[in-house]
Scaffold this motif. Structure first.
Motif, mmCIF file in Angstrom:
data_model
loop_
_atom_site.group_PDB
_atom_site.id
_atom_site.type_symbol
_atom_site.label_atom_id
_atom_site.label_comp_id
_atom_site.label_asym_id
_atom_site.label_seq_id
_atom_site.Cartn_x
_atom_site.Cartn_y
_atom_site.Cartn_z
ATOM 1 N N SER A 21 0.813 -1.184 0.035
ATOM 2 C CA SER A 21 0.092 -0.168 -0.187
ATOM 3 C C SER A 21 0.855 1.124 0.075
ATOM 4 O O SER A 21 1.983 1.188 0.654
ATOM 5 N N CYS A 22 0.352 2.121 -0.724
ATOM 6 C CA CYS A 22 1.139 3.575 -0.462
ATOM 7 C C CYS A 22 0.013 4.671 -0.211
ATOM 8 O O CYS A 22 -1.013 4.966 -1.135
ATOM 9 N N THR A 23 0.096 5.316 0.909
ATOM 10 C CA THR A 23 -0.884 6.016 1.385
ATOM 11 C C THR A 23 -0.474 7.608 1.113
ATOM 12 O O THR A 23 0.625 7.856 1.371
ATOM 13 N N VAL A 24 -1.120 8.473 0.689
ATOM 14 C CA VAL A 24 -0.641 9.758 0.019
ATOM 15 C C VAL A 24 -1.420 10.783 0.754
ATOM 16 O O VAL A 24 -2.708 10.711 1.091
ATOM 17 N N SER A 25 -0.723 11.462 1.429
ATOM 18 C CA SER A 25 -1.236 12.660 2.199
ATOM 19 C C SER A 25 -0.774 14.099 1.715
ATOM 20 O O SER A 25 0.330 14.202 1.198
ATOM 21 N N GLY A 26 -1.520 14.975 2.072
ATOM 22 C CA GLY A 26 -1.210 16.318 1.521
ATOM 23 C C GLY A 26 -1.904 16.543 0.227
ATOM 24 O O GLY A 26 -2.855 15.769 0.073
ATOM 25 N N SER A 27 -1.545 17.491 -0.252
ATOM 26 C CA SER A 27 -2.267 18.030 -1.704
ATOM 27 C C SER A 27 -1.583 17.403 -3.026
ATOM 28 O O SER A 27 -0.688 18.116 -3.359
ATOM 29 N N ALA A 28 -1.993 16.512 -3.257
ATOM 30 C CA ALA A 28 -1.565 15.870 -4.487
ATOM 31 C C ALA A 28 -2.654 16.374 -5.853
ATOM 32 O O ALA A 28 -3.896 16.328 -5.507
ATOM 33 N N PHE A 29 -2.031 16.730 -6.734
ATOM 34 C CA PHE A 29 -2.952 17.256 -7.856
ATOM 35 C C PHE A 29 -3.537 15.988 -8.656
ATOM 36 O O PHE A 29 -2.898 15.179 -8.831
ATOM 37 N N SER A 30 -4.709 16.452 -9.132
ATOM 38 C CA SER A 30 -5.462 15.371 -9.617
ATOM 39 C C SER A 30 -5.023 14.870 -10.776
ATOM 40 O O SER A 30 -5.061 14.118 -11.438
ATOM 41 N N THR A 31 -4.048 15.833 -11.566
ATOM 42 C CA THR A 31 -3.425 15.441 -13.029
ATOM 43 C C THR A 31 -2.169 14.328 -12.529
ATOM 44 O O THR A 31 -1.589 14.197 -13.484
ATOM 45 N N ASP A 32 -1.826 14.237 -11.166
ATOM 46 C CA ASP A 32 -0.571 13.474 -11.062
ATOM 47 C C ASP A 32 -1.102 11.864 -10.983
ATOM 48 O O ASP A 32 -2.126 11.604 -11.077
ATOM 49 N N ALA A 33 0.019 11.227 -11.272
ATOM 50 C CA ALA A 33 -0.134 9.861 -11.012
ATOM 51 C C ALA A 33 0.732 9.306 -9.799
ATOM 52 O O ALA A 33 1.667 10.106 -9.429
ATOM 53 N N PHE A 65 7.121 -6.267 -15.737
ATOM 54 C CA PHE A 65 6.195 -6.489 -14.751
ATOM 55 C C PHE A 65 4.706 -6.672 -15.104
ATOM 56 O O PHE A 65 3.857 -6.991 -14.239
ATOM 57 N N SER A 66 4.356 -6.557 -16.316
ATOM 58 C CA SER A 66 2.723 -6.882 -16.450
ATOM 59 C C SER A 66 2.755 -8.236 -16.480
ATOM 60 O O SER A 66 3.316 -8.990 -17.017
ATOM 61 N N GLY A 67 1.396 -8.479 -16.001
ATOM 62 C CA GLY A 67 0.964 -9.678 -15.895
ATOM 63 C C GLY A 67 1.311 -10.447 -14.318
ATOM 64 O O GLY A 67 -0.129 -10.686 -13.807
ATOM 65 N N ARG A 68 2.159 -10.145 -13.783
ATOM 66 C CA ARG A 68 1.972 -10.564 -12.330
ATOM 67 C C ARG A 68 2.002 -9.611 -11.313
ATOM 68 O O ARG A 68 1.621 -9.760 -10.248
ATOM 69 N N PHE A 69 2.095 -8.203 -11.642
ATOM 70 C CA PHE A 69 2.027 -7.037 -10.796
ATOM 71 C C PHE A 69 0.602 -6.133 -11.159
ATOM 72 O O PHE A 69 0.548 -5.891 -12.627
ATOM 73 N N THR A 70 -0.074 -5.885 -10.356
ATOM 74 C CA THR A 70 -1.209 -5.200 -10.606
ATOM 75 C C THR A 70 -1.181 -3.882 -9.834
ATOM 76 O O THR A 70 -1.195 -4.185 -8.607
ATOM 77 N N ILE A 71 -1.598 -2.831 -10.392
ATOM 78 C CA ILE A 71 -1.653 -1.492 -9.499
ATOM 79 C C ILE A 71 -3.265 -1.226 -9.237
ATOM 80 O O ILE A 71 -3.744 -1.087 -10.613
ATOM 81 N N SER A 72 -3.580 -0.572 -8.509
ATOM 82 C CA SER A 72 -5.080 -0.082 -8.245
ATOM 83 C C SER A 72 -5.155 1.121 -7.095
ATOM 84 O O SER A 72 -3.862 1.239 -6.765
ATOM 85 N N SER A 73 -6.083 1.514 -7.465
ATOM 86 C CA SER A 73 -5.898 2.820 -6.178
ATOM 87 C C SER A 73 -7.500 2.899 -5.668
ATOM 88 O O SER A 73 -8.625 2.437 -6.270
ATOM 89 N N ASP A 74 -7.647 3.582 -4.493
ATOM 90 C CA ASP A 74 -8.738 3.844 -3.839
ATOM 91 C C ASP A 74 -8.730 5.414 -3.308
ATOM 92 O O ASP A 74 -8.131 5.638 -2.439
ATOM 93 N N ASN A 75 -9.262 5.859 -4.199
ATOM 94 C CA ASN A 75 -9.257 7.649 -4.245
ATOM 95 C C ASN A 75 -10.000 7.980 -2.828
ATOM 96 O O ASN A 75 -9.155 9.058 -2.323
ATOM 97 N N ALA A 76 -10.705 7.287 -2.268
ATOM 98 C CA ALA A 76 -11.432 7.849 -1.097
ATOM 99 C C ALA A 76 -10.504 7.641 0.036
ATOM 100 O O ALA A 76 -10.407 8.209 1.082
ATOM 101 N N LYS A 77 -9.579 6.532 -0.065
ATOM 102 C CA LYS A 77 -8.505 6.189 1.019
ATOM 103 C C LYS A 77 -7.279 6.987 0.685
ATOM 104 O O LYS A 77 -6.506 7.095 1.713
ATOM 105 N N ASN A 78 -7.119 7.727 -0.621
ATOM 106 C CA ASN A 78 -5.734 8.297 -1.030
ATOM 107 C C ASN A 78 -4.785 7.079 -0.896
ATOM 108 O O ASN A 78 -3.654 7.483 -0.518
#
Length: 132
Positions: A21-33, A65-78
């Protein structure tokens, strides 16, 4: 100021799975990845695993890394996740997340490693050890 914090690393047997997990705090721009990177012990250069864009959850993976690794996000939890499966001992590394501003995102998606120069706000990393 943006801060990123990784968690979920640990010891896993070869063939197993792990979710970071990677939790983001502070002001990240919506245009960022948010991108995932790893630094294996004894290797001089880190690797870009892939990333996900906040605005539309579009993802990109470096081919190896394609196939074995999957990246996802939960915007509500940042929070951005990295799900790793069929782990191998060579996946042992410190895994970091970081902010990818639009120039970094565009460059990485073209396979251009010049994107490294635009990466910012690195997390402290979490160690993943895969035993054989």
């Amino acid at each position: 100021q943006v801060q990123l914090a990784e968690s979920g690393g640990g010891l896993v047997q070869a063939g197993g799975s792990l979710r970071l997990s990677c939790t983001v705090s502070g002001s990240a721009f919506s245009t960022d990845a948010v991108g995932w990177f790893r630094q294996a012990p004894g290797k001089e250069r880190g690797e870009f695993v892939g990333g996900i864009r906040w605005s539309d959850a579009s993802t990109y993976y470096t081919d190896s890394f394609s196939g074995r690794f999957t990246i996802s996000s939960d915007n509500a939890k940042n929070t951005v996740y990295l799900r790793m499966s069929s782990l191998k001992p060579e996946d042992t590394a410190v895994y970091h997340c970081a902010v990818l501003p639009p120039p970094a995102w565009s460059l990485f998606r073209r396979g251009d490693m010049e994107g490294w120069g635009y990466v910012r706000d690195w997390g402290q990393g979490t160690l993943v050890t895969v035993s054989s």
